[in-house]
Design a protein around this motif. Structure first.
Motif, short mmCIF file in Angstrom:
data_model
loop_
_atom_site.label_atom_id
_atom_site.label_comp_id
_atom_site.label_asym_id
_atom_site.label_seq_id
_atom_site.Cartn_x
_atom_site.Cartn_y
_atom_site.Cartn_z
N VAL A 116 65.67 38.24 33.78
CA VAL A 116 65.46 38.68 35.17
C VAL A 116 65.11 37.50 36.06
O VAL A 116 65.64 37.36 37.17
N ARG A 117 64.24 36.63 35.59
CA ARG A 117 63.82 35.49 36.42
C ARG A 117 65.01 34.56 36.73
O ARG A 117 65.24 34.21 37.89
N SER A 118 65.77 34.18 35.71
CA SER A 118 66.85 33.23 35.96
C SER A 118 67.93 33.82 36.85
O SER A 118 68.46 33.14 37.73
N LYS A 119 68.25 35.09 36.64
CA LYS A 119 69.31 35.69 37.45
C LYS A 119 68.87 35.96 38.87
O LYS A 119 69.67 35.86 39.81
N PHE A 120 67.59 36.30 39.04
CA PHE A 120 67.09 36.45 40.41
C PHE A 120 67.11 35.11 41.14
O PHE A 120 67.59 35.01 42.27
N ILE A 121 66.62 34.07 40.49
CA ILE A 121 66.54 32.75 41.13
C ILE A 121 67.93 32.22 41.49
O ILE A 121 68.16 31.75 42.61
N THR A 122 68.87 32.29 40.55
CA THR A 122 70.20 31.72 40.82
C THR A 122 70.98 32.57 41.82
O THR A 122 71.70 32.04 42.66
N SER A 123 70.82 33.89 41.74
CA SER A 123 71.51 34.76 42.70
C SER A 123 70.98 34.55 44.11
O SER A 123 71.75 34.48 45.07
N ARG A 124 69.67 34.47 44.22
CA ARG A 124 69.07 34.25 45.54
C ARG A 124 69.53 32.94 46.15
O ARG A 124 69.93 32.88 47.32
N ALA A 125 69.52 31.88 45.35
CA ALA A 125 69.88 30.56 45.86
C ALA A 125 71.33 30.51 46.33
O ALA A 125 71.62 30.00 47.41
N THR A 126 72.24 31.03 45.53
CA THR A 126 73.66 30.92 45.88
C THR A 126 74.07 31.95 46.93
O THR A 126 74.87 31.64 47.81
N ALA A 127 73.53 33.16 46.84
CA ALA A 127 73.90 34.18 47.80
C ALA A 127 73.45 33.83 49.22
O ALA A 127 74.13 34.17 50.20
N ARG A 128 72.33 33.14 49.33
CA ARG A 128 71.89 32.71 50.66
C ARG A 128 72.95 31.86 51.34
O ARG A 128 73.24 32.02 52.54
N HIS A 129 73.54 30.95 50.58
CA HIS A 129 74.59 30.09 51.15
C HIS A 129 75.86 30.88 51.43
O HIS A 129 76.53 30.64 52.44
N MET A 130 76.20 31.83 50.57
CA MET A 130 77.38 32.65 50.80
C MET A 130 77.24 33.47 52.08
O MET A 130 78.19 33.58 52.86
N VAL A 131 76.06 34.03 52.28
CA VAL A 131 75.82 34.84 53.48
C VAL A 131 75.87 33.96 54.73
O VAL A 131 76.49 34.32 55.75
N ARG A 132 75.25 32.80 54.68
CA ARG A 132 75.26 31.91 55.83
C ARG A 132 76.66 31.42 56.15
O ARG A 132 77.04 31.28 57.32
N ASP A 133 77.45 31.17 55.11
CA ASP A 133 78.81 30.68 55.31
C ASP A 133 79.70 31.74 55.95
O ASP A 133 80.61 31.41 56.71
N GLY A 134 79.44 32.99 55.64
CA GLY A 134 80.17 34.07 56.28
C GLY A 134 81.51 34.41 55.66
O GLY A 134 82.23 35.27 56.17
N ARG A 135 81.85 33.77 54.55
CA ARG A 135 83.15 34.04 53.91
C ARG A 135 83.02 34.80 52.60
O ARG A 135 83.98 34.93 51.85
N GLY A 136 81.83 35.32 52.34
CA GLY A 136 81.63 36.11 51.13
C GLY A 136 81.54 35.25 49.89
O GLY A 136 81.38 34.03 49.94
#
Length: 252
Positions: A116-136
């Motif tokens: 749970v810890r590793s998947k939360f940390i990596t998902s949060r880090a990468t998804a933040r950039h995906m959302v900011r980029d706006g291209r999914g």
């Protein structure tokens, strides 16, 4: 090539599953950023990716360290422009073979907490950039969540899988409006990922294969190919679900 021009971070990229996905992504045209705690294994996989014409970068990153993961994700964006795909195949620190009533609290909870810890940390880090980029983008997990075999003492492994499956559903719900898809690649066990010197190897392989409907188990190459599909636009209608790669060992 299905992933041409895509940038993919693979957490646990030096392992058997991570390596198989990295090689498949490289052949499909993606630039892969391999992370893990041991550079030697990461570099070996990167060499394979490059030998087949792909592009690969490596970095020693502990997926349980949120600051290290955040810094690496930012470095990938700075170097490549964006993150399109995030894959977490970090192995769980599980203790198997012991009845639950004989286990320590720490041993039972280890795979739950780590997964749970590793998947939360990596998902949060990468998804933040995906959302900011706006291209999914695409977040891929790896594991299983079916009923455990009744003759195995699996400790907290399945509890960890179930927790991650709930996380996947919640992430898909929250990130869907931003065009980010979230999927789990679910297998019933990969015999060719088991070390040749593992105790009772033949019995384990027989158990895995015996639970399938097709009389054979998925291979590492199968997982790599399915991961390419799941991360590509061919799967653009799929999110919030598990991709069943169990050869019928688990029925949906």
């Amino acid at each position: 090539m299905l992933l041409a021009g895509r940038n993919a971070i693979i957490y646990g990229g030096g392992g058997s599953v991570g390596g198989a996905i990295a090689r498949a992504f490289g052949r499909a045209g993606a630039r892969v950023f391999l992370t893990g705690r041991t550079l030697a294994t990461l570099d070996a996989v990167a060499a394979d990716v490059r030998a087949s014409g792909g592009a690969a970068d490596t970095a020693a990153v502990d997926a349980l360290d949120e600051h290290a993961v955040d810094a690496h994700a930012a470095a990938v964006v700075a170097a490549a422009g964006r993150i399109d795909i995030s894959v977490n195949v970090i192995a769980d620190a599980d203790v198997q073979g012991t009845p639950m009533i004989d286990m320590t609290v720490e041993d039972y909870l280890a795979p739950v907490v780590q997964s749970v810890r590793s998947k939360f940390i990596t998902s949060r880090a990468t998804a933040r950039h995906m959302v900011r980029d706006g291209r999914g983008g695409v977040l891929l997990f790896f594991g299983g969540a079916g009923d455990p075999p009744r003759d195995f003492h699996l400790g907290g492994l399945q509890a960890g899988f179930q927790a991650v499956e709930h996380m996947r559903r919640q992430l898909a719900t929250e990130l869907g409006p931003h065009g980010v898809r979230v999927l789990t690649l679910r297998t019933g066990g990969l015999p060719d990922s088991i070390p040749a010197d593992a105790p009772a190897l033949e019995a384990i392989e027989k158990s895995i294969t015996g639970q399938t409907l097709l009389g054979r188990a998925a291979t590492l190459a199968d997982v790599g190919d399915v991961a390419v599909f799941a991360a590509s636009d061919l799967a653009r209608t799929m999110t919030g679900t598990a991709v069943n790669v169990t050869c019928g060992a688990m029925l949906d």
